[in-house]
Design an enzyme around this catalytic site. Structure first.
Site, PDB file in Angstrom:
ATOM      1  N   ALA A 128       0.852  -1.190   0.000  1.00 45.18           N
ATOM      2  CA  ALA A 128       0.000   0.000   0.000  1.00 45.18           C
ATOM      3  C   ALA A 128       0.883   1.235   0.000  1.00 45.18           C
ATOM      4  O   ALA A 128       1.270   1.735   1.048  1.00 45.18           O
ATOM      5  CB  ALA A 128      -0.928  -0.005   1.209  1.00 45.18           C
ATOM      6  N   ARG A 240       2.594  17.596   1.640  1.00 44.51           N
ATOM      7  CA  ARG A 240       2.885  17.991   0.254  1.00 44.51           C
ATOM      8  C   ARG A 240       3.443  19.407   0.198  1.00 44.51           C
ATOM      9  O   ARG A 240       4.363  19.699  -0.559  1.00 44.51           O
ATOM     10  CB  ARG A 240       1.623  17.878  -0.609  1.00 44.51           C
ATOM     11  CG  ARG A 240       1.375  16.438  -0.973  1.00 44.51           C
ATOM     12  CD  ARG A 240      -0.001  16.101  -1.431  1.00 44.51           C
ATOM     13  NE  ARG A 240      -0.088  14.632  -1.485  1.00 44.51           N
ATOM     14  CZ  ARG A 240      -1.189  13.929  -1.580  1.00 44.51           C
ATOM     15  NH1 ARG A 240      -2.359  14.542  -1.652  1.00 44.51           N
ATOM     16  NH2 ARG A 240      -1.163  12.616  -1.620  1.00 44.51           N
ATOM     17  N   GLU A 361       5.094  11.311  -0.329  1.00 47.39           N
ATOM     18  CA  GLU A 361       3.881  12.113  -0.093  1.00 47.39           C
ATOM     19  C   GLU A 361       2.945  12.093  -1.301  1.00 47.39           C
ATOM     20  O   GLU A 361       2.208  13.042  -1.539  1.00 47.39           O
ATOM     21  CB  GLU A 361       4.230  13.570   0.248  1.00 47.39           C
ATOM     22  CG  GLU A 361       4.969  13.767   1.544  1.00 47.39           C
ATOM     23  CD  GLU A 361       4.153  13.407   2.774  1.00 47.39           C
ATOM     24  OE1 GLU A 361       4.659  12.653   3.614  1.00 47.39           O
ATOM     25  OE2 GLU A 361       3.001  13.864   2.888  1.00 47.39           O
TER      26      GLU A 361
END
Lengths: 383, 261
Positions: A128, A240, A361
Site C-alpha cells: 500500500a 505535500r 507524499e
C-alpha cells in the site's frame, strides 16, 4: 506574496546563519555517514525551531505556516535530510494537532515543541504505497483497547521516533474502518525493522516497522474509528506543502551552484556563462525556481486560510517543485561536467536527493490525478 | 550592575558592496547588519548578566529606522532594552560628533559599565568609544578579549603584540570588544518572539541635550572624500617541487616578478 512579519524575518535570518555556519559544513558528512545527525537535531531543538509550527498553547509560537515553509526551504538548500527532520516532527503529529483530544495534544505536542521527542507518520505498507486504501495492518478490538498486527515500510524517523501515527484497519465484523492510532516507542509489540539503504536523503533514517500483537489503549485513537483516511488526507496536504518546500530548496541550490560554476569555469577561452547553451539552461532553472516559489506561496496561503483550493494547490506545488528539483539538479550536474558526478561538489548529492520528491507524499502521477479531478470538478460545476 | 552596549548598524562587508559614480556607498544596494564587533560586546554583556555579574543589559545606537533590525537582533540575543538616537541633523557627522551624541545619550541612561566594539567592520575608524570615554571622563580599555566584573571593578584581558595584558579598572569604565571576546549566539526563536515586547526608546538630539552646532556636516573635523573597492585579488601560484627548489623559485619570483626585494 506573503510578507513575513518582523519576528518571522528574524527567525528566517537566524536559520540562514545556522545554515551558512553549521549545516553547510556538516551536510556532506551527514550524507556520507547516513546516520541520524543527533548533533544537528539538538542544535535545532536548542534554537526552538521544532516549535515554530505549533500552537502557543503547546509550547509553539505565533508564527505562520509561511515561516515554517521558508525555514524548510532554506535548510533544504544545504541538506534536505536535515530539513526532513523539521518536516517530519510536524507532519508526523499533524493527526494529533488536527484531530487529537486535549489530553493527547498536551501530552505529545509539548514534548515535540521542546524537541524532547521525534515523530513518525506510519501509513505506507509493502502493498500500500499510492493506494493507501489497501493497508492491511489490522486493529482488533479487545478489552480496553486494540491489538495491532501488521507492518509498515519507508517510515522516516522509524528507528529514532518516539511517537508514531499508525494507520490500521479496525474490523468491526461488518466493515473495515481505517483508523489512526498514536503509539509510543516503548509499546510492547512495536518492532523497529531494518534501516533502508537509500540512494539519497541519507542521514534521514528510513525504517520498516512491525506490529506483533501490539496492544494499544482506547485513548490512543486519533479522531474516531473509521476516520483514518480523513486524518491521512489532512496530513498529506501539509506533507505535500513541506515536500514542495524541500524540493524548492534543492532546485534553488542547484541553480546557485550551477550559476557560480558557470561564472568560473573556462573552456574554449571563454567562461561557460558566456555560452548560449549554458545560459539557456540557467534561464530555465531560474524561471522554474521563481514559478515554484509562487506556487509554494499560494499553497501555504491556502493552508493558512483553510481554503477549498488547498488540495489542488498543495498537489500542484508538490508536483511542480519536485519535478523542478529533478530537472534543476540534473542540469547542475550537466553544467559541472565531470566534476558534477564527483563527491567533491554537492550537486551529485542534490541529484540523488531530488528523485525522492517525485515519489514521497504521493507520486507525481497521484498529484496529477488529484489536480485533474479538482479542475474537472470545477468545470463540471460551472457547466 | 547595569551594562550599556553601544552598537552600530553597519554595512555587511561579506555581502556585495557597491559604490556609486562619486565613490560613495550605494546604500540602496547595501545590506546592513549588527556590526560584528558590537555583537561580540553584546554577547559578553549578556553572558555577564546570565552569570549574575550584571542585572541588566541595554543597547544604544545612533541611526534611523533602518538600524532597528540591528537593535532587534541585540534584543533577541538577550538585551533588556534599547535606545536609539535618530535625528536628521546628524547627517554627515564624523566620529567627533557621533561621540558627543553617544556620550550625551549615555548620560541619560542609568548604567555602570559601558561596552562597544573596538572598531566597526565597515568604516573601521576605531576611535568612537575612545572619544566617548574622554568626554565622559572615564577609563577606557580597548581590544578586550576577556572581561569579568567583580566588586565594582572590571578585570579585562587584552592581547598585545608580545603577550597578554591583564588590567583591573574601577567602574564606571568603557571597554571595547575585540574578536575572541565572546562568540555571539544565534538568537533562539522564543527570544526572538520576546524581543518584540522589549522597550525601545527613540531620542532626538534635543531630548538628550546635544548642541546642534557640534553635529552634522558643517561641524565635521574630518571629511571622507571617496571610497574605493579593494582591487580584485589575483590568483596565487603554487611553487612545486622539493622545498629547497621551491624556496629558490619563490625568492626569484619575489625579486624578478613581484619586485618586492
Amino acid at each position: 506574496m506573503y510578507q513575513l512579519t518582523e519576528e518571522e524575518s528574524m527567525i528566517v535570518d537566524m536559520v540562514d546563519r545556522l545554515c551558512r555556519d553549521v549545516i553547510s559544513e556538516r551536510a556532506a558528512q551527514i550524507d556520507e555517514d547516513d546516520k541520524f545527525p543527533h548533533d544537528i537535531f539538538d542544535l535545532l531543538k536548542e534554537q526552538g525551531i521544532f516549535a515554530v509550527s505549533f500552537d502557543e498553547a503547546y509550547g509553539g509560537f505565533d508564527t505562520s505556516i509561511h515561516c515554517w515553509v521558508r525555514i524548510i526551504e532554506r535548510v533544504a538548500r544545504e541538506s534536505p535530510a536535515v530539513a526532513l527532520m523539521i518536516l517530519i516532527n510536524a507532519v508526523g503529529t499533524d493527526p494529533v494537532v488536527s484531530f487529537g483530544t486535549e489530553e493527547q495534544k498536551r501530552t505529545i505536542l509539548t514534548r515535540l515543541t521542546a524537541g524532547e521527542a521525534k515523530a513518525c507518520f506510519a501509513l505506507t505498507e509493502p502493498n500500500a504505497g499510492s493506494d493507501i486504501s489497501s493497508i492491511r495492518t489490522t486493529a482488533k478490538k479487545i478489552d480496553g483497547g486494540y491489538c495491532l498486527n501488521g507492518s509498515k515500510i519507508f517510515i522516516t524517523n522509524g528507528a529514532v521516533g518516539d511517537y508514531f501515527s499508525v494507520f490500521a484497519q479496525v474490523d468491526d465484523g461488518i466493515d473495515r474502518k481505517p483508523t489512526c492510532f498514536i503509539v509510543s516507542k516503548d509499546t510492547p509489540g512495536l518492532v523497529i525493522g531494518r534501516k533502508e539503504e537509500k540512494m539519497g536523503l541519507r542521514g534521514s533514517v528510513t525504517s520498516q516497522l512491525f506490529f506483533e500483537n501490539m496492544v494499544v489503549p482506547e485513548t490512543s485513537i486519533i479522531g474516531e474509528v473509521g476516520q483514518g483516511f480523513e486524518v491521512a488526507h489532512h496530513t498529506l496536504n501539509r506533507g505535500r506543502l513541506a515536500v514542495a518546500a524541500l524540493a524548492e530548496g534543492v532546485a534553488r541550490a542547484s541553480l546557485d551552484y550551477a550559476a557560480n560554476y558557470a561564472l568560473e569555469r573556462v573552456q574554449f577561452g571563454r567562461h561557460l556563462s558566456e555560452m548560449q547553451a549554458i545560459r539557456h539552461m540557467i534561464a530555465d532553472m531560474e524561471v522554474g525556481v521563481e514559478a515554484g516559489t509562487l506556487l509554494l506561496d499560494q499553497a501555504a496561503s491556502d493552508y493558512q486560510d483553510n481554503s477549498k483550493n488547498l488540495m489542488k494547490h498543495a498537489s500542484a506545488a508538490k508536483l511542480y517543485c519536485s519535478e523542478l528539483a529533478v530537472r534543476n539538479s540534473e542540469a547542475a550536474v550537466q553544467i559541472f561536467g565531470g566534476y558534477g558526478v564527483c563527491k567533491d561538489y554537492p550537486v551529485e548529492r542534490f541529484y540523488r536527493d531530488a528523485k525522492f520528491f517525485t515519489i514521497v507524499e504521493g507520486t507525481s502521477q497521484v498529484q496529477r490525478t488529484l489536480v485533474a479531478k479538482a479542475v474537472l470538478k470545477e468545470h463540471a460545476l460551472e457547466s | 550592575m547595569k551594562i550599556t552596549v553601544c552598537i552600530k548598524s553597519a554595512v555587511d562587508t561579506e555581502a556585495v558592496v557597491a559604490l556609486d559614480g562619486q565613490g560613495a556607498l550605494d546604500s540602496d544596494r547595501a545590506s546592513y547588519i549588527i556590526d560584528p564587533y558590537s555583537e561580540f560586546a553584546v554577547e559578553k554583556a549578556i553572558q555577564l548578566k546570565e552569570s549574575g555579574a550584571a542585572d541588566e543589559v541595554s543597547v544604544l545606537c545612533i541611526g534611523d529606522e533602518a538600524s532597528m533590525p540591528a537593535m532587534r537582533h541585540a534584543l533577541a540575543m538577550g538585551a533588556d532594552a534599547a535606545y536609539r538616537v535618530d535625528d536628521p541633523l546628524l547627517a554627515g557627522s564624523d566620529s567627533s560628533a557621533l561621540a558627543q551624541t553617544l556620550a550625551a545619550a549615555l548620560r541619560s541612561i542609568d548604567c555602570d559599565f559601558i561596552m562597544g566594539g573596538c572598531k566597526s567592520a565597515d568604516t573601521a575608524n576605531a576611535q568612537l568609544m575612545g572619544r566617548v570615554s574622554v568626554i565622559l571622563d572615564m577609563p577606557h580599555i580597548g581590544v578586550a578579549t576577556g572581561v569579568d566584573l567583580e566588586n565594582g571593578r572590571a578585570m579585562v584581558r587584552r592581547e598585545i603584540d608580545d603577550g597578554v595584558e591583564l588590567l583591573d579598572v574601577a567602574l564606571p569604565a568603557v571597554v571595547t570588544a575585540q574578536q575572541g571576546l565572546a562568540e555571539p549566539r544565534y538568537p533562539k526563536v522564543p527570544d526572538i518572539m520576546r524581543s518584540k515586547k522589549k522597550p525601545v526608546t527613540v531620542w532626538t538630539l534635543a531630548d538628550i541635550g546635544v548642541n546642534v552646532d557640534m553635529v552634522g556636516e558643517h561641524a565635521a573635523k574630518t571629511v571622507t572624500h571617496a571610497f574605493k573597492l579593494k582591487p580584485e585579488r589575483v590568483g596565487g601560484r603554487i611553487m612545486e617541487g622539493e622545498p629547497a627548489d621551491a624556496v629558490r623559485d619563490t625568492v626569484a619570483a619575489l625579486y624578478n616578478e613581484a619586485k618586492v626585494m
